[in-house]
Scaffold this active site. Structure first.
Site, PDB file in Angstrom:
ATOM      1  N   SER A 163       0.850  -1.184   0.000  1.00  0.00           N
ATOM      2  CA  SER A 163       0.000   0.000   0.000  1.00  0.00           C
ATOM      3  C   SER A 163       0.884   1.233   0.000  1.00  0.00           C
ATOM      4  O   SER A 163       1.698   1.415   0.909  1.00  0.00           O
ATOM      5  CB  SER A 163      -0.880  -0.045   1.258  1.00  0.00           C
ATOM      6  OG  SER A 163      -1.605   1.147   1.405  1.00  0.00           O
ATOM      7  N   LYS A 189      -1.224  -1.009  -4.206  1.00  0.00           N
ATOM      8  CA  LYS A 189      -2.421  -0.221  -3.871  1.00  0.00           C
ATOM      9  C   LYS A 189      -2.004   1.227  -3.724  1.00  0.00           C
ATOM     10  O   LYS A 189      -1.013   1.532  -3.061  1.00  0.00           O
ATOM     11  CB  LYS A 189      -3.018  -0.764  -2.576  1.00  0.00           C
ATOM     12  CG  LYS A 189      -3.958   0.186  -1.827  1.00  0.00           C
ATOM     13  CD  LYS A 189      -4.717  -0.558  -0.749  1.00  0.00           C
ATOM     14  CE  LYS A 189      -4.853   0.244   0.532  1.00  0.00           C
ATOM     15  NZ  LYS A 189      -5.606  -0.483   1.561  1.00  0.00           N
ATOM     16  N   LYS A 191      -3.079   5.054  -2.576  1.00  0.00           N
ATOM     17  CA  LYS A 191      -4.024   5.903  -1.854  1.00  0.00           C
ATOM     18  C   LYS A 191      -4.413   7.045  -2.772  1.00  0.00           C
ATOM     19  O   LYS A 191      -3.538   7.636  -3.436  1.00  0.00           O
ATOM     20  CB  LYS A 191      -3.357   6.454  -0.594  1.00  0.00           C
ATOM     21  CG  LYS A 191      -3.097   5.398   0.465  1.00  0.00           C
ATOM     22  CD  LYS A 191      -4.376   5.011   1.179  1.00  0.00           C
ATOM     23  CE  LYS A 191      -4.093   3.964   2.249  1.00  0.00           C
ATOM     24  NZ  LYS A 191      -5.339   3.542   2.920  1.00  0.00           N
ATOM     25  N   ASP A 216      -7.394   3.161  -3.098  1.00  0.00           N
ATOM     26  CA  ASP A 216      -8.106   3.254  -1.823  1.00  0.00           C
ATOM     27  C   ASP A 216      -8.315   4.728  -1.478  1.00  0.00           C
ATOM     28  O   ASP A 216      -7.351   5.478  -1.327  1.00  0.00           O
ATOM     29  CB  ASP A 216      -7.263   2.571  -0.724  1.00  0.00           C
ATOM     30  CG  ASP A 216      -7.976   2.548   0.628  1.00  0.00           C
ATOM     31  OD1 ASP A 216      -9.151   2.977   0.708  1.00  0.00           O
ATOM     32  OD2 ASP A 216      -7.354   2.076   1.607  1.00  0.00           O
ATOM     33  N   GLU A 243     -11.358   0.815  -3.584  1.00  0.00           N
ATOM     34  CA  GLU A 243     -11.663   0.578  -2.163  1.00  0.00           C
ATOM     35  C   GLU A 243     -12.236   1.832  -1.510  1.00  0.00           C
ATOM     36  O   GLU A 243     -11.655   2.917  -1.608  1.00  0.00           O
ATOM     37  CB  GLU A 243     -10.350   0.163  -1.463  1.00  0.00           C
ATOM     38  CG  GLU A 243     -10.475  -0.102   0.029  1.00  0.00           C
ATOM     39  CD  GLU A 243      -9.156  -0.599   0.645  1.00  0.00           C
ATOM     40  OE1 GLU A 243      -8.204  -0.931  -0.112  1.00  0.00           O
ATOM     41  OE2 GLU A 243      -9.068  -0.641   1.876  1.00  0.00           O
ATOM     42  N   ASP A 268     -13.970  -1.257   3.045  1.00  0.00           N
ATOM     43  CA  ASP A 268     -13.061  -1.356   4.181  1.00  0.00           C
ATOM     44  C   ASP A 268     -13.811  -0.767   5.386  1.00  0.00           C
ATOM     45  O   ASP A 268     -14.519  -1.490   6.109  1.00  0.00           O
ATOM     46  CB  ASP A 268     -11.754  -0.603   3.845  1.00  0.00           C
ATOM     47  CG  ASP A 268     -10.750  -0.537   5.001  1.00  0.00           C
ATOM     48  OD1 ASP A 268     -11.072  -0.977   6.113  1.00  0.00           O
ATOM     49  OD2 ASP A 268      -9.623  -0.012   4.798  1.00  0.00           O
ATOM     50  N   LYS A 292      -9.861  -6.621   7.757  1.00  0.00           N
ATOM     51  CA  LYS A 292      -8.773  -6.255   8.673  1.00  0.00           C
ATOM     52  C   LYS A 292      -9.077  -6.886  10.024  1.00  0.00           C
ATOM     53  O   LYS A 292     -10.180  -6.706  10.558  1.00  0.00           O
ATOM     54  CB  LYS A 292      -8.682  -4.740   8.837  1.00  0.00           C
ATOM     55  CG  LYS A 292      -8.127  -4.052   7.609  1.00  0.00           C
ATOM     56  CD  LYS A 292      -7.888  -2.583   7.843  1.00  0.00           C
ATOM     57  CE  LYS A 292      -7.404  -1.944   6.541  1.00  0.00           C
ATOM     58  NZ  LYS A 292      -7.357  -0.482   6.606  1.00  0.00           N
ATOM     59  N   GLY A 320      -4.235  -4.119   6.098  1.00  0.00           N
ATOM     60  CA  GLY A 320      -3.339  -3.909   7.235  1.00  0.00           C
ATOM     61  C   GLY A 320      -3.497  -2.538   7.839  1.00  0.00           C
ATOM     62  O   GLY A 320      -4.197  -1.669   7.295  1.00  0.00           O
TER      63      GLY A 320
HETATM   64  O1  OSB Z   1      -7.308   2.044   4.491  1.00  0.00           O
HETATM   65  O2  OSB Z   1      -6.132   0.313   4.238  1.00  0.00           O
HETATM   66  C1  OSB Z   1      -6.304   1.415   4.759  1.00  0.00           C
HETATM   67  C2  OSB Z   1      -3.210   2.241   6.873  1.00  0.00           C
HETATM   68  C3  OSB Z   1      -3.761   3.041   7.834  1.00  0.00           C
HETATM   69  C4  OSB Z   1      -5.105   3.344   7.758  1.00  0.00           C
HETATM   70  C5  OSB Z   1      -5.890   2.820   6.728  1.00  0.00           C
HETATM   71  C6  OSB Z   1      -5.333   1.991   5.777  1.00  0.00           C
HETATM   72  C7  OSB Z   1      -3.962   1.725   5.833  1.00  0.00           C
HETATM   73  C8  OSB Z   1      -3.247   0.925   4.849  1.00  0.00           C
HETATM   74  C9  OSB Z   1      -2.073   0.145   5.375  1.00  0.00           C
HETATM   75  O3  OSB Z   1      -3.490   0.941   3.677  1.00  0.00           O
HETATM   76  C10 OSB Z   1      -1.699  -1.055   4.604  1.00  0.00           C
HETATM   77  C11 OSB Z   1      -0.647  -1.882   5.323  1.00  0.00           C
HETATM   78  O4  OSB Z   1      -0.687  -2.036   6.561  1.00  0.00           O
HETATM   79  O5  OSB Z   1       0.229  -2.401   4.630  1.00  0.00           O
HETATM   80 MG    MG Z   2      -8.581   0.963   3.148  1.00  0.00          MG
END
Ligand code: OSB
Ligand code: MG
Length: 396
Positions: A163, A189, A191, A216, A243, A268, A292, A320
């Protein structure tokens, strides 16, 4: 906590309890819970639609059984209430005041029953997840079982995605993508947020035409014509999934979007219990679930969500929260269940932390993370390091 025997509760067979054979372990009684607030520096700071982080503080929990067995868990709540309402401070308070006192003195036959101790406490899933993980670790260590086997896992290796946060420039994002593709990660992934969506994703797609890419938004788009136009542009870029484009409660908006675009919609933040999952399924608010362990409230709940989502024909993968090694090992274990057939956010410890709290650290090799062969979480916690680094600690 009394564990009321269920009808037909006798020696269970592998078939009677989903998740594998029940080892002949003594019934654990929880003697003590210790908690440690621990901050670790990130190798590379991470920016989401809401904030930027260079250190992460999590709560590491140590549950001791009356027989001396120890189990470890992790509360991977963010520090601030931007992803979810919980924070490290709320977790610390709830753990100290309610959850740990409820768990201490409880007795159970199976870790899936440990949560009865805190069943009447509403919400606070991240805090509960830390204790749930520790109870699974305790019980599987006591019985010499691998956590993944006890959960019903079927894979020996889990496909790892990574991510990537919002970067200052598209060039820096491309450098990050290139580095992780070279490291062998199976999926990237990205953001996204208004102002950082179509242009960076298009640039990544142009540089890597065949790469598995997903995005995401952490619920930051409103359901406006402008946002829909953006989401349609993203829909044309061959993404694995989109996402959480809309707010957590906006199940109907997600359902309308899922009708309008071809890219699968993944939830999520919208789903943190089985009832919300039922609603999402009934409304067709998506077809993919990011499970998660933290958000669902632990491994027990994550396993149940996996079962329910797969039965409804949804695809699932494991998300995660930038976990330290304990939470990361729990993610690898749950991702070994058969329904987790998309790459999960289970990158190696080294992507985030120079010095993790477990040995060996979690490693992704050629984009795969091996499910460890040892009992419990399969990674040993560096207890001396945890105790020495803790900014605060308590014992109940
Ligand atoms: O939305 O998936 C999410 C981290 C903090 C808060 C929200 C998210 C995330 C990640 C982390 O995308 C992914 C990882 O732990 O590798
Ligand atoms: Mg997410």
């Amino acid at each position: 906590m009394p564990t009321d025997p269920r009808p037909g509760d006798g020696p269970r067979t592998a078939a009677a309890r989903p998740g594998g054979p029940r080892p002949a372990a003594a019934r654990p009684t929880v003697a003590a819970v210790e908690a440690f607030r621990l901050s670790l520096p990130l190798v590379h700071s991470f920016q989401t639609s809401s904030h930027r982080k260079s250190h992460l503080e999590h709560i590491v929990v140590r549950v001791a059984g009356a027989d001396g067995t120890v189990g470890w868990g992790e509360i991977a709540s963010p520090s601030d209430p931007y992803y979810c309402p919980e924070t490290v401070d709320t977790c610390w308070m709830i753990l100290q005041r309610y959850l740990a006192p409820a768990l201490v003195g409880s007795e159970w036959d199976h870790p899936a029953d440990a949560g009865r101790a805190w069943a009447k406490i509403r919400g606070h899933h991240f805090a509960k997840a830390g204790l749930d993980i520790a109870c699974w670790d305790l019980w599987t260590r006591a019985s010499g079982t691998r956590l993944a086997d006890a959960l019903g896992g079927t894979r020996d290796r889990v496909a790892a995605g990574v991510s990537l946060g919002i970067e200052p420039t598209v060039e820096e994002l491309l450098a990050q993508v290139g580095r992780h593709v070279a490291d062998g990660y199976r999926r990237i992934k990205l953001k996204i947020a208004p102002g950082w969506d179509v242009a960076p994703v298009r640039a990544v797609r142009a540089a890597h035409p065949d790469l598995a890419v997903q995005v995401d938004a952490n619920g930051v788009y409103p359901e406006t014509d402008e946002a829909l136009a953006t989401l349609r542009e993203l829909d044309a870029l061959g993404l694995l999934l989109i996402e959480q484009p809309f707010a957590p409660g906006a199940l109907a908006a997600h359902a309308r979007l899922a009708e309008r675009i071809g890219t699968p919609v993944c939830l999520d933040e919208s789903v943190d219990d089985l009832d919300q999952l039922d609603s999402a399924i009934a409304l067709r608010a998506g077809t993919v679930l990011n499970i998660k362990v933290s958000r669902m409230g632990g491994l027990t709940a994550a396993r149940a969500a996996h079962e329910r989502a797969v039965a409804a024909g949804w695809r699932v993968w494991c998300g995660g929260m930038h976990e330290f090694g304990v939470g990361r090992a729990a993610n690898v274990a749950i991702a070994s269940l058969s329904g987790f057939d998309l790459p999960s956010d289970v990158s190696g410890s080294d992507k985030y932390y120079a010095h993790d709290i477990v040995a060996p650290p979690i490693r992704a090799v050629d984009g795969m993370v091996e499910v460890p062969s040892g009992p419990g979480l399969g990674h040993e916690v560096d207890e001396e390091f945890v105790r020495a680094q803790a900014a605060d600690a308590f014992r109940v």
